[in-house]
Design an enzyme around this catalytic site. Structure first.
Site, mmCIF file in Angstrom:
data_model
loop_
_atom_site.group_PDB
_atom_site.id
_atom_site.type_symbol
_atom_site.label_atom_id
_atom_site.label_comp_id
_atom_site.label_asym_id
_atom_site.label_seq_id
_atom_site.Cartn_x
_atom_site.Cartn_y
_atom_site.Cartn_z
ATOM 1 N N ASP A 1 0.835 -1.204 0.000
ATOM 2 C CA ASP A 1 0.000 0.000 0.000
ATOM 3 C C ASP A 1 0.873 1.258 0.000
ATOM 4 O OD1 ASP A 1 0.885 -0.171 2.591
ATOM 5 O OD2 ASP A 1 -1.081 -0.024 3.524
ATOM 6 N N SER A 2 2.209 1.073 0.009
ATOM 7 C CA SER A 2 3.121 2.193 -0.233
ATOM 8 C C SER A 2 2.896 2.759 -1.636
ATOM 9 C CB SER A 2 4.580 1.756 -0.056
ATOM 10 O OG SER A 2 4.839 0.574 -0.783
ATOM 11 N N ASP B 1 -1.053 -5.995 -0.207
ATOM 12 C CA ASP B 1 -1.529 -5.377 1.035
ATOM 13 C C ASP B 1 -3.032 -5.158 1.000
ATOM 14 O OD1 ASP B 1 0.512 -4.992 2.893
ATOM 15 O OD2 ASP B 1 1.228 -3.166 1.909
ATOM 16 N N LYS C 1 -1.431 -9.397 2.724
ATOM 17 C CA LYS C 1 -0.713 -8.976 3.936
ATOM 18 C C LYS C 1 -1.575 -7.947 4.650
ATOM 19 C CE LYS C 1 3.132 -6.095 3.804
ATOM 20 N NZ LYS C 1 2.700 -4.917 4.599
ATOM 21 N N GLU D 1 -1.751 -5.416 8.469
ATOM 22 C CA GLU D 1 -0.982 -4.878 9.590
ATOM 23 C C GLU D 1 -1.676 -5.133 10.931
ATOM 24 O OE1 GLU D 1 -0.186 -0.712 8.932
ATOM 25 O OE2 GLU D 1 0.786 -1.089 7.003
ATOM 26 N N GLU E 1 8.818 -4.264 10.692
ATOM 27 C CA GLU E 1 9.311 -2.973 10.191
ATOM 28 C C GLU E 1 9.865 -2.109 11.312
ATOM 29 O OE1 GLU E 1 6.613 -1.038 7.494
ATOM 30 O OE2 GLU E 1 7.824 0.802 7.425
HETATM 31 O O1 KIV Z 1 3.546 -1.113 1.671
HETATM 32 C C1 KIV Z 1 4.727 -1.463 1.730
HETATM 33 O O2 KIV Z 1 5.555 -1.161 0.862
HETATM 34 C C2 KIV Z 1 5.149 -2.256 2.875
HETATM 35 C C3 KIV Z 1 6.616 -2.466 3.058
HETATM 36 C C4 KIV Z 1 7.239 -1.244 3.600
HETATM 37 C C5 KIV Z 1 6.910 -3.651 3.871
HETATM 38 O O3 KIV Z 1 4.344 -2.691 3.637
#
Ligand code: KIV
Length: 272
Positions: A52-53, A91, A121, A123, A190
């Site tokens: 989600d980055s 994510d 994934k 959080e 992280e």
């Molecule tokens: O969204 C992302 O890029 C991440 C990484 C920083 C692990 O969750």
């Protein structure tokens, strides 16, 4: 003893367990589109994270919170079309799994069905346990994410190192164990102290992939655009830049523009 490593035709969640058991480190990078996804895959990276980055890197938002499920599915399906070998993990974006476990499952199913990705994934620890369990019960592999969890940035107030204090460190180890026990195939850790991350990795059998978590874990993940040097503003200690791509692109694009203006492009051979 031979140091030759087994090469995997297609990386699966099971492959990652084997790699950990064999002491082979796991490489993971983000990608959000077909072209870079294909390059990352061909370069031999084991896991591609459609993170989600993308909210920051692709859309220019300050945080990861605004990206939507539809947008994540768009990025993920582009990467899936490119990936021949890597496991593709996506994510679950903010707001698609925290309310209740049924909504979490619906979100995960949409990702799997509409993008063709291999795993999701999300959080958090104890507070999202029900959601993770329900997704796992549907046969969808889940990767956890502990330590600095950017979707909670407004709760933390800062992107600084997490779990430096004893209480938070103990909770992190507890959450790590819990995620393993309920069936997560891996965990991203992280920005936590390296010693704590090493302790977490040695206490469970599923791989821990670190970002800013030292080298005693089972693998590493970075944001692709950061490690390629496309983002000069972001310079945390853990980031190694393998290229100054910002400069390379700037030079090439600047040269193109100059060539157009000076009539150097196109030349006689570059026309019909
Ligand atoms: O969204 C992302 O890029 C991440 C990484 C920083 C692990 O969750």
């Amino acid at each position: 003893m031979s140091s030759a490593k087994k090469t995997y035709a297609r990386v699966t969640t099971k492959t990652l367990q084997e790699m950990k058991a064999n002491g082979e480190k796991i490489s993971m990078l983000t990608a959000y589109d077909y072209t870079l996804g294909g390059i990352v895959d061909k370069a031999g990276v084991d896991v591609i994270l459609v993170g989600d980055s993308a909210s920051n890197v692709m859309a220019g938002h300050e945080t990861t919170l605004p990206i939507t499920l539809d947008q994540m599915i768009y990025h993920a399906s582009s990467v899936v079309r490119a990936a021949q070998r890597a496991l593709v993990v996506v994510d679950l974006p903010f707001g698609t799994y925290q309310a209740d476990s049924k909504e979490a499952l619906r979100s995960a199913i949409r990702i799997m069905k509409e993008s063709g990705a291999h795993a999701v994934k999300l959080e958090g620890g104890e507070q999202v346990k029900d959601s993770i369990e329900r997704i796992l019960q549907a046969g969808i592999p889940v990767m956890g994410h502990l330590g600095l969890t950017p979707q909670s940035i407004y709760k933390f107030g800062t992107y600084s190192v997490r779990a430096k204090e004893e209480e938070e460190a103990a909770q992190l180890l507890k959450d790590t164990k819990m995620l393993e026990e309920i069936g997560c195939f891996g965990i991203v850790l992280e920005k936590v102290p390296a010693v704590l991350a090493g302790d977490a990795a040695s206490s469970i059998s599923v791989p821990i992939i670190g970002i800013g978590a030292g080298n005693q874990v089972d693998g590493q993940v970075l944001v692709l655009h950061d490690m390629l040097g496309m983002n000069k503003e972001f310079s945390p200690r853990f980031l190694r830049r393998y290229l100054d791509l910002d400069q390379v692109l700037n030079d090439a694009i600047g040269q193109y523009s100059a060539d157009v203006k000076s009539l150097n492009f196109p030349n006689d051979k570059e026309q019909y």
